[in-house]
Design a protein around this motif. Sequence first.
Motif, short mmCIF file in Angstrom:
data_model
loop_
_atom_site.label_atom_id
_atom_site.label_comp_id
_atom_site.label_asym_id
_atom_site.label_seq_id
_atom_site.Cartn_x
_atom_site.Cartn_y
_atom_site.Cartn_z
N GLU A 68 0.81 -1.22 0.00
CA GLU A 68 0.00 0.00 0.00
C GLU A 68 0.85 1.27 0.00
O GLU A 68 0.58 2.19 -0.77
CB GLU A 68 -0.95 0.02 1.20
CG GLU A 68 -1.86 1.22 1.18
CD GLU A 68 -2.90 1.21 2.28
OE1 GLU A 68 -3.46 2.28 2.53
OE2 GLU A 68 -3.15 0.15 2.87
N ARG A 72 0.74 3.85 -3.05
CA ARG A 72 0.25 5.21 -2.76
C ARG A 72 1.29 6.24 -3.22
O ARG A 72 0.96 7.27 -3.79
CB ARG A 72 -0.04 5.33 -1.27
CG ARG A 72 -0.81 6.57 -0.89
CD ARG A 72 -1.23 6.54 0.58
NE ARG A 72 -2.12 5.44 0.91
CZ ARG A 72 -3.43 5.43 0.65
NH1 ARG A 72 -3.98 6.46 0.07
NH2 ARG A 72 -4.17 4.39 0.98
N ALA A 89 -4.48 -2.94 -1.49
CA ALA A 89 -3.20 -3.47 -1.96
C ALA A 89 -3.05 -4.92 -1.53
O ALA A 89 -3.39 -5.28 -0.40
CB ALA A 89 -2.05 -2.63 -1.42
N GLN A 92 -1.40 -6.01 1.88
CA GLN A 92 -2.22 -5.85 3.08
C GLN A 92 -3.49 -6.69 3.02
O GLN A 92 -4.02 -7.10 4.05
CB GLN A 92 -2.59 -4.37 3.29
CG GLN A 92 -1.44 -3.51 3.79
CD GLN A 92 -0.35 -3.26 2.76
OE1 GLN A 92 -0.60 -3.18 1.58
NE2 GLN A 92 0.89 -3.15 3.23
#
Length: 164
Positions: A68, A72, A89, A92
């Motif tokens: 993630e 990001r 993601a 995760q």
Amino acid sequence: MRDFVPGGADLDDAGAQARIDEYYDHYRARLVPYEDVAGFIARLRDAVARRADAGERLAVAYVTNGDEDSQRTKLDAVGALVGDWPLIASAQAGASKPDPRIFALACERLGTGAGETVMVGDDPWSDVDGATGAGLRSVHLRRSASAPGRPVATIGTLARLVID
């Protein structure tokens, strides 16, 4: 860093972190979006706002393989990150595209059913086959005529995607 960079074995923690930070600065500086991304994100944001003004909802999320934080960072670097859109993601989520579980998680986070959710993706296997296998509708962003095709709605540019 200590194992892969010449002289890395002599780096202390701060020195190793500085080299890692330097690498990521160079990496982020070289990320470049496709030319249709900014316009697409703007149109999508406008559509979300119009729906909200009309008392309706258009939910948007990013579904990506990877971590993630790094995803990001990439989205932000190319101007495609909208902070209140969820980013699901694989690292995760515990499942990677094309696993149906990551698409189910996206639908859960969006509060949508699979049949009313559309996945727009450029990878025929992980995006299109994965989403279709999970019961979502798919739009294949096929940027190259030589890319494998799929029997779903297909566009060559995000500018062709109708958002209503």
